[in-house]
Design a protein around this motif. Structure first.
Motif, PDB file in Angstrom:
ATOM      1  N   SER A 205     -54.241  63.278   4.727  1.00 24.11           N
ATOM      2  CA  SER A 205     -53.523  62.945   5.959  1.00 24.11           C
ATOM      3  C   SER A 205     -54.002  61.650   6.595  1.00 24.11           C
ATOM      4  CB  SER A 205     -53.668  64.085   6.972  1.00 24.11           C
ATOM      5  OG  SER A 205     -55.020  64.236   7.362  1.00 24.11           O
ATOM      6  N   SER A 206     -55.142  61.127   6.151  1.00 21.50           N
ATOM      7  CA  SER A 206     -55.692  59.914   6.766  1.00 21.50           C
ATOM      8  C   SER A 206     -55.064  58.634   6.222  1.00 21.50           C
ATOM      9  CB  SER A 206     -57.207  59.862   6.547  1.00 21.50           C
ATOM     10  OG  SER A 206     -57.516  59.659   5.173  1.00 21.50           O
ATOM     11  N   LEU A 207     -54.259  58.740   5.144  1.00 17.42           N
ATOM     12  CA  LEU A 207     -53.690  57.557   4.516  1.00 17.42           C
ATOM     13  C   LEU A 207     -52.541  56.997   5.348  1.00 17.42           C
ATOM     14  CD1 LEU A 207     -53.616  58.801   0.820  1.00 17.42           C
ATOM     15  CD2 LEU A 207     -55.397  57.469   1.977  1.00 17.42           C
ATOM     16  N   SER A 208     -52.459  55.675   5.386  1.00 15.47           N
ATOM     17  CA  SER A 208     -51.419  55.009   6.177  1.00 15.47           C
ATOM     18  C   SER A 208     -50.107  54.891   5.417  1.00 15.47           C
ATOM     19  CB  SER A 208     -51.899  53.611   6.596  1.00 15.47           C
ATOM     20  OG  SER A 208     -53.066  53.701   7.387  1.00 15.47           O
ATOM     21  N   LYS A 209     -50.155  55.038   4.105  1.00 15.33           N
ATOM     22  CA  LYS A 209     -48.942  54.944   3.296  1.00 15.33           C
ATOM     23  C   LYS A 209     -48.758  56.227   2.494  1.00 15.33           C
ATOM     24  CE  LYS A 209     -48.341  50.029   3.247  1.00 15.33           C
ATOM     25  NZ  LYS A 209     -47.678  48.929   2.540  1.00 15.33           N
ATOM     26  N   ARG A 210     -47.528  56.461   2.063  1.00 12.96           N
ATOM     27  CA  ARG A 210     -47.189  57.702   1.375  1.00 12.96           C
ATOM     28  C   ARG A 210     -47.706  57.712  -0.060  1.00 12.96           C
ATOM     29  NH1 ARG A 210     -46.089  61.352   4.886  1.00 12.96           N
ATOM     30  NH2 ARG A 210     -45.172  62.570   3.192  1.00 12.96           N
ATOM     31  N   LEU A 211     -48.064  58.906  -0.534  1.00 14.87           N
ATOM     32  CA  LEU A 211     -48.468  59.092  -1.923  1.00 14.87           C
ATOM     33  C   LEU A 211     -47.857  60.364  -2.469  1.00 14.87           C
ATOM     34  CD1 LEU A 211     -52.148  60.247  -2.597  1.00 14.87           C
ATOM     35  CD2 LEU A 211     -50.749  61.124  -0.756  1.00 14.87           C
ATOM     36  N   LEU A 212     -47.797  60.448  -3.786  1.00 16.87           N
ATOM     37  CA  LEU A 212     -47.345  61.651  -4.487  1.00 16.87           C
ATOM     38  C   LEU A 212     -48.114  61.754  -5.798  1.00 16.87           C
ATOM     39  CD1 LEU A 212     -43.810  63.098  -4.882  1.00 16.87           C
ATOM     40  CD2 LEU A 212     -45.183  62.712  -6.930  1.00 16.87           C
ATOM     41  N   ILE A 213     -48.845  62.857  -5.957  1.00 16.56           N
ATOM     42  CA  ILE A 213     -49.664  63.061  -7.157  1.00 16.56           C
ATOM     43  C   ILE A 213     -49.536  64.516  -7.610  1.00 16.56           C
ATOM     44  CG2 ILE A 213     -52.002  63.078  -8.111  1.00 16.56           C
ATOM     45  CD1 ILE A 213     -52.747  60.924  -6.092  1.00 16.56           C
ATOM     46  N   PRO A 214     -49.108  64.764  -8.849  1.00 17.44           N
ATOM     47  CA  PRO A 214     -49.033  66.136  -9.357  1.00 17.44           C
ATOM     48  C   PRO A 214     -50.357  66.592  -9.983  1.00 17.44           C
ATOM     49  CG  PRO A 214     -48.057  64.652 -10.951  1.00 17.44           C
ATOM     50  CD  PRO A 214     -48.503  63.794  -9.795  1.00 17.44           C
ATOM     51  N   CYS A 215     -50.694  67.844  -9.759  1.00 19.79           N
ATOM     52  CA  CYS A 215     -51.831  68.488 -10.435  1.00 19.79           C
ATOM     53  C   CYS A 215     -51.396  69.905 -10.803  1.00 19.79           C
ATOM     54  CB  CYS A 215     -53.060  68.548  -9.532  1.00 19.79           C
ATOM     55  SG  CYS A 215     -53.863  66.954  -9.233  1.00 19.79           S
ATOM     56  N   PHE A 216     -51.994  70.448 -11.853  1.00 23.68           N
ATOM     57  CA  PHE A 216     -51.634  71.802 -12.282  1.00 23.68           C
ATOM     58  C   PHE A 216     -52.670  72.792 -11.795  1.00 23.68           C
ATOM     59  CE2 PHE A 216     -51.110  75.426 -15.073  1.00 23.68           C
ATOM     60  CZ  PHE A 216     -49.725  75.559 -15.110  1.00 23.68           C
ATOM     61  N   ASN A 217     -52.200  73.794 -11.044  1.00 25.37           N
ATOM     62  CA  ASN A 217     -53.061  74.834 -10.482  1.00 25.37           C
ATOM     63  C   ASN A 217     -53.220  75.956 -11.506  1.00 25.37           C
ATOM     64  OD1 ASN A 217     -54.072  77.102  -9.062  1.00 25.37           O
ATOM     65  ND2 ASN A 217     -53.235  76.334  -7.131  1.00 25.37           N
ATOM     66  N   LEU A 218     -54.423  76.112 -12.057  1.00 24.23           N
ATOM     67  CA  LEU A 218     -54.675  77.122 -13.076  1.00 24.23           C
ATOM     68  C   LEU A 218     -54.609  78.535 -12.509  1.00 24.23           C
ATOM     69  CD1 LEU A 218     -57.615  75.474 -15.075  1.00 24.23           C
ATOM     70  CD2 LEU A 218     -55.204  75.579 -15.716  1.00 24.23           C
ATOM     71  N   ASN A 219     -55.092  78.712 -11.284  1.00 20.62           N
ATOM     72  CA  ASN A 219     -55.102  80.045 -10.680  1.00 20.62           C
ATOM     73  C   ASN A 219     -53.688  80.555 -10.418  1.00 20.62           C
ATOM     74  OD1 ASN A 219     -57.683  78.571  -9.828  1.00 20.62           O
ATOM     75  ND2 ASN A 219     -58.207  80.710  -9.403  1.00 20.62           N
ATOM     76  N   GLN A 220     -52.828  79.670  -9.931  1.00 22.04           N
ATOM     77  CA  GLN A 220     -51.465  80.051  -9.577  1.00 22.04           C
ATOM     78  C   GLN A 220     -50.474  79.824 -10.718  1.00 22.04           C
ATOM     79  OE1 GLN A 220     -50.998  81.619  -6.708  1.00 22.04           O
ATOM     80  NE2 GLN A 220     -53.180  81.319  -6.269  1.00 22.04           N
ATOM     81  N   ASP A 221     -50.927  79.218 -11.809  1.00 20.20           N
ATOM     82  CA  ASP A 221     -50.090  78.947 -12.968  1.00 20.20           C
ATOM     83  C   ASP A 221     -48.840  78.153 -12.582  1.00 20.20           C
ATOM     84  OD1 ASP A 221     -49.149  78.991 -15.581  1.00 20.20           O
ATOM     85  OD2 ASP A 221     -48.103  80.907 -15.335  1.00 20.20           O
ATOM     86  N   CYS A 222     -49.065  77.045 -11.856  1.00 21.47           N
ATOM     87  CA  CYS A 222     -47.922  76.235 -11.432  1.00 21.47           C
ATOM     88  C   CYS A 222     -48.348  74.803 -11.161  1.00 21.47           C
ATOM     89  CB  CYS A 222     -47.262  76.832 -10.183  1.00 21.47           C
ATOM     90  SG  CYS A 222     -48.299  76.763  -8.714  1.00 21.47           S
ATOM     91  N   LEU A 223     -47.368  73.907 -11.219  1.00 21.58           N
ATOM     92  CA  LEU A 223     -47.584  72.507 -10.893  1.00 21.58           C
ATOM     93  C   LEU A 223     -47.486  72.347  -9.385  1.00 21.58           C
ATOM     94  CD1 LEU A 223     -47.932  69.735 -12.438  1.00 21.58           C
ATOM     95  CD2 LEU A 223     -45.496  69.400 -11.990  1.00 21.58           C
ATOM     96  N   GLU A 224     -48.445  71.641  -8.799  1.00 18.49           N
ATOM     97  CA  GLU A 224     -48.409  71.379  -7.373  1.00 18.49           C
ATOM     98  C   GLU A 224     -48.321  69.876  -7.142  1.00 18.49           C
ATOM     99  OE1 GLU A 224     -51.204  73.374  -4.906  1.00 18.49           O
ATOM    100  OE2 GLU A 224     -51.056  75.276  -6.001  1.00 18.49           O
ATOM    101  N   ILE A 225     -47.547  69.491  -6.142  1.00 16.55           N
ATOM    102  CA  ILE A 225     -47.341  68.085  -5.822  1.00 16.55           C
ATOM    103  C   ILE A 225     -48.079  67.771  -4.525  1.00 16.55           C
ATOM    104  CG2 ILE A 225     -45.660  66.261  -5.465  1.00 16.55           C
ATOM    105  CD1 ILE A 225     -45.435  67.647  -8.169  1.00 16.55           C
ATOM    106  N   PHE A 226     -49.094  66.937  -4.607  1.00 17.82           N
ATOM    107  CA  PHE A 226     -49.867  66.571  -3.419  1.00 17.82           C
ATOM    108  C   PHE A 226     -49.239  65.354  -2.746  1.00 17.82           C
ATOM    109  CE2 PHE A 226     -53.275  68.558  -6.105  1.00 17.82           C
ATOM    110  CZ  PHE A 226     -53.430  69.688  -5.317  1.00 17.82           C
ATOM    111  N   THR A 227     -48.978  65.486  -1.446  1.00 15.10           N
ATOM    112  CA  THR A 227     -48.481  64.394  -0.619  1.00 15.10           C
ATOM    113  C   THR A 227     -49.347  64.328   0.639  1.00 15.10           C
ATOM    114  OG1 THR A 227     -46.924  65.777   0.617  1.00 15.10           O
ATOM    115  CG2 THR A 227     -46.135  64.815  -1.461  1.00 15.10           C
ATOM    116  N   ASN A 228     -49.068  63.377   1.505  1.00 13.07           N
ATOM    117  CA  ASN A 228     -49.860  63.200   2.720  1.00 13.07           C
ATOM    118  C   ASN A 228     -49.826  64.435   3.610  1.00 13.07           C
ATOM    119  OD1 ASN A 228     -48.457  60.735   1.709  1.00 13.07           O
ATOM    120  ND2 ASN A 228     -49.906  59.705   3.078  1.00 13.07           N
TER     121      ASN A 228
END
Length: 297
Positions: A100-123
């Motif tokens: 949340s501290s970033l001044s510009k937008r980002l989008l980064i995918p990571c795979f959650n092993l516990n939940q067995d799903c792809l998660e998309i990290f944004t601000n």
């Protein structure tokens, strides 16, 4: 990673504007995710990131070989590189910055092993993770690095296994944020791997042999190329995709080459060549007053 940064550094030289200032949003998976974290977290140009990587030997610090014997490494019984040295290096570079501290937008995918799903990290993602942990998780390529546990207790690996090219997702996210803008995407890949497999011999392959031949990497490459074609079909001239086979440049396509100073310099040259090939197209975009360059991966 250095190929992508080299392309962006050439763009900076042409425009006189840093990557950080030129784009409103940056997205990336795997090495592209790391680039995203470094540029947005440090508010630096691509050229400055390149200098930091080379001068501080960041890739060497991140690619410390595991204690396992050469035989175990070859058999891939243990991760090839240590996870703790990569984590420490990224914490030193990105400090206590959070999404949340970033001044510009980002989008980064990571795979959650516990939940067995792809998660998309944004601000706006909750929990408000440390940027260094996101960079650590998105580069946790299976067999090369161990999974990374984030502050929510879940374990994550490289999101490239599910979203190797996040260009379309980045565009859709940007449209939600800038609904009335004409958004365009510049997508820069890190090079495609090549595989030569003897069909006659492959008739006798079982799971172990196919694994040794890199069948998982072939699947990921074909998925990435299909995704890129689909993105181009959907977005048309709103997306410019830059990527090529590394064998064209006699460049090793395995991750280990990233730690070799000779190949690091070669990667920078390849990036310059890619930019030269697409320079006219990129300049046309920049000179188009109706175009907003909101996204890059």
């Amino acid at each position: 990673m250095l190929i992508q940064l080299s392309v962006l550094a050439c763009l900076e030289e042409d425009t006189g504007i840093s990557t950080y200032d030129l784009f409103d949003m940056i997205a990336g998976s795997s090495s592209g995710g790391l680039i995203t974290c470094l540029i947005l977290g440090r508010s630096m140009s691509a050229q400055q990131i390149i200098q930091m990587i080379l001068q501080e030997k960041l890739l060497k610090k991140m690619m410390t070989k595991s204690w396992a014997s050469p035989l175990l490494n070859k058999l891939q019984i243990r991760p090839k590189y240590k996870g703790n040295t990569k984590s420490l290096t990224l914490r030193n570079v990105l400090g206590n910055l959070r999404l949340s501290s970033l001044s510009k937008r980002l989008l980064i995918p990571c795979f959650n092993l516990n939940q067995d799903c792809l998660e998309i990290f944004t601000n706006d993602y909750q929990p408000n993770f440390l940027l260094s942990e996101i960079a650590d998780a998105c580069t946790a390529a299976p067999s090369y690095y161990p999974p990374v546990q984030l502050e929510d207790g879940n374990w994550y690996i490289d999101g490239g296994i599910g979203m190797n090219n996040p260009g379309l997702s980045a565009y859709l996210h940007a449209k939600q944020y800038w609904n009335n803008c004409d958004i365009k995407v510049l997508s820069v890949g890190s090079g495609w791997r090549s595989f030569a497999i003897n069909g006659t011999q492959a008739c006798g392959y079982g799971g172990l042999q196919w694994s040794a031949k890199g069948i998982a990497s072939i699947i990921l490459r074909e998925k990435m190329q299909a995704n890129a074609r689909m993105t181009e079909e959907i977005l048309g001239n709103r997306v410019l995709y830059i990527n090529q086979y590394l064998k064209t440049y006699d460049m090793p396509d395995h991750m280990d080459s990233a730690n070799d100073p000779v190949f690091q310099q070669k990667a920078l040259v390849i990036g310059q060549h890619w930019y030269t090939q697409h320079r006219k197209q990129i300049q046309q975009w920049i000179q188009n007053p109706s175009a907003d360059y909101d996204s890059h991966e």
